[in-house]
Design a protein around this motif. Structure first.
Motif, PDB file in Angstrom:
ATOM      1  N   CYS A 191      70.207 105.357  14.464  1.00 40.86           N
ATOM      2  CA  CYS A 191      69.231 106.348  13.973  1.00 40.86           C
ATOM      3  C   CYS A 191      69.528 107.757  14.492  1.00 40.86           C
ATOM      4  CB  CYS A 191      67.837 105.929  14.413  1.00 40.86           C
ATOM      5  SG  CYS A 191      67.684 105.935  16.223  1.00 40.86           S
ATOM      6  N   THR A 192      70.707 107.974  15.050  1.00 38.04           N
ATOM      7  CA  THR A 192      71.017 109.265  15.682  1.00 38.04           C
ATOM      8  C   THR A 192      71.044 110.417  14.668  1.00 38.04           C
ATOM      9  OG1 THR A 192      72.326 108.108  17.330  1.00 38.04           O
ATOM     10  CG2 THR A 192      72.702 110.477  17.135  1.00 38.04           C
ATOM     11  N   VAL A 193      70.354 111.493  15.008  1.00 36.31           N
ATOM     12  CA  VAL A 193      70.372 112.736  14.227  1.00 36.31           C
ATOM     13  C   VAL A 193      70.541 113.888  15.214  1.00 36.31           C
ATOM     14  CG1 VAL A 193      68.850 111.778  12.433  1.00 36.31           C
ATOM     15  CG2 VAL A 193      67.845 113.071  14.337  1.00 36.31           C
ATOM     16  N   LEU A 194      70.710 115.087  14.695  1.00 36.52           N
ATOM     17  CA  LEU A 194      70.722 116.261  15.569  1.00 36.52           C
ATOM     18  C   LEU A 194      69.353 116.931  15.497  1.00 36.52           C
ATOM     19  CD1 LEU A 194      74.164 117.948  14.710  1.00 36.52           C
ATOM     20  CD2 LEU A 194      73.681 116.047  16.272  1.00 36.52           C
ATOM     21  N   LEU A 195      68.789 117.192  16.656  1.00 38.36           N
ATOM     22  CA  LEU A 195      67.516 117.906  16.752  1.00 38.36           C
ATOM     23  C   LEU A 195      67.798 119.200  17.507  1.00 38.36           C
ATOM     24  CD1 LEU A 195      64.398 117.727  16.269  1.00 38.36           C
ATOM     25  CD2 LEU A 195      64.242 116.774  18.583  1.00 38.36           C
ATOM     26  N   ASP A 196      67.619 120.314  16.814  1.00 42.23           N
ATOM     27  CA  ASP A 196      68.015 121.618  17.376  1.00 42.23           C
ATOM     28  C   ASP A 196      69.446 121.543  17.920  1.00 42.23           C
ATOM     29  OD1 ASP A 196      65.529 122.655  16.719  1.00 42.23           O
ATOM     30  OD2 ASP A 196      64.671 122.183  18.670  1.00 42.23           O
ATOM     31  N   GLY A 197      70.304 120.856  17.192  1.00 41.56           N
ATOM     32  CA  GLY A 197      71.729 120.809  17.508  1.00 41.56           C
ATOM     33  C   GLY A 197      72.145 119.746  18.508  1.00 41.56           C
ATOM     34  N   GLU A 198      71.183 119.056  19.121  1.00 44.28           N
ATOM     35  CA  GLU A 198      71.515 118.028  20.122  1.00 44.28           C
ATOM     36  C   GLU A 198      71.302 116.655  19.506  1.00 44.28           C
ATOM     37  OE1 GLU A 198      72.228 118.559  23.488  1.00 44.28           O
ATOM     38  OE2 GLU A 198      72.274 120.734  23.130  1.00 44.28           O
ATOM     39  N   SER A 199      72.183 115.694  19.821  1.00 36.38           N
ATOM     40  CA  SER A 199      71.978 114.370  19.236  1.00 36.38           C
ATOM     41  C   SER A 199      70.809 113.659  19.929  1.00 36.38           C
ATOM     42  CB  SER A 199      73.246 113.524  19.327  1.00 36.38           C
ATOM     43  OG  SER A 199      73.512 113.159  20.643  1.00 36.38           O
ATOM     44  N   VAL A 200      69.975 113.039  19.112  1.00 39.22           N
ATOM     45  CA  VAL A 200      68.858 112.237  19.631  1.00 39.22           C
ATOM     46  C   VAL A 200      68.765 110.971  18.786  1.00 39.22           C
ATOM     47  CG1 VAL A 200      67.441 114.179  20.444  1.00 39.22           C
ATOM     48  CG2 VAL A 200      67.127 113.322  18.126  1.00 39.22           C
ATOM     49  N   CYS A 219      64.499 107.136  16.708  1.00 36.78           N
ATOM     50  CA  CYS A 219      63.441 106.151  16.941  1.00 36.78           C
ATOM     51  C   CYS A 219      62.788 106.362  18.313  1.00 36.78           C
ATOM     52  CB  CYS A 219      63.960 104.717  16.830  1.00 36.78           C
ATOM     53  SG  CYS A 219      65.003 104.205  18.219  1.00 36.78           S
ATOM     54  N   THR A 220      63.282 107.331  19.067  1.00 39.63           N
ATOM     55  CA  THR A 220      62.690 107.566  20.391  1.00 39.63           C
ATOM     56  C   THR A 220      61.723 108.746  20.384  1.00 39.63           C
ATOM     57  OG1 THR A 220      64.419 109.088  21.111  1.00 39.63           O
ATOM     58  CG2 THR A 220      64.808 106.753  21.533  1.00 39.63           C
ATOM     59  N   LEU A 221      61.548 109.349  19.216  1.00 43.00           N
ATOM     60  CA  LEU A 221      60.659 110.512  19.111  1.00 43.00           C
ATOM     61  C   LEU A 221      59.604 110.239  18.056  1.00 43.00           C
ATOM     62  CD1 LEU A 221      63.106 113.523  18.787  1.00 43.00           C
ATOM     63  CD2 LEU A 221      61.567 113.112  20.696  1.00 43.00           C
TER      64      LEU A 221
END
Ligand code: FES
Ligand code: FES
Length: 158
Positions: free
Chosen positions: A48-57, A60-62
């Motif tokens: 489920c990894t995406v970039l949030l404000d350019g950082e990988s997250v 499913c943890t947010l």
């Protein structure tokens, strides 16, 4: 329900979300961005990894609400003008996938990592991928793809 407004892949989007809605379900179900997969729901697999404000997250943890007002890049946002992103292209050329389920997460994690370390060693790539699981490939061609992409990324937009 609360209105959540985000910029996804450069486009302003918004939808209603429950307080308990995880970001990954918000992306998939409210915004229709189904390229981001859900493998475990418990922050183990990295699919489920995406970039949030350019950082990988791991999305499913947010909670969706935590992404309100922020900028997200998903796998759908990497290709531009009909051209695969260099990391996508490297996965294609190096057979970096089999079933493909882990692939969007692998590619987003790699996109973030290669910005931090544009010239990684094989060992560094393997370490960087420890939060992303693949049950098909044995990782060899994934690592090869990322090392290959590192050599093609100059000037690419991530
Ligand atoms: S679905 Fe998010 S880490 Fe597995
Ligand atoms: S290619 Fe199937 S899980 Fe990675």
């Amino acid at each position: 329900m609360t209105h959540v407004s985000v910029t996804v892949n450069g486009v302003q989007r918004g939808a209603e979300a429950e307080p308990r809605t995880l970001l990954v379900y918000f992306l998939r179900e409210a915004l229709g961005l189904t390229g981001t997969n859900v493998g475990c729901d418990t922050s183990s697999c990295g699919s489920c990894t995406v970039l949030l404000d350019g950082e990988s997250v791991k999305s499913c943890t947010l909670l969706a609400l935590q992404a309100d007002g922020r900028e997200i890049t998903t796998i759908e946002g990497l290709a531009s003008n009909g051209e695969l992103h260099p990391i996508q292209d490297a996965f294609h050329r190096n057979h970096g996938l089999q079933c493909g389920y882990c692939t969007p997460g692998m590619i987003m994690a790699a996109a973030s990592y290669l910005k931090e370390n544009p010239t990684p060693t094989e060992e560094e790539v393997r370490e960087a991928l420890e939060g992303n699981l693949c049950r098909c490939t044995g990782y060899h061609n994934i690592v090869k793809s990322i090392l290959d992409a590192a050599g093609h990324l100059a000037g690419a937009k991530v």
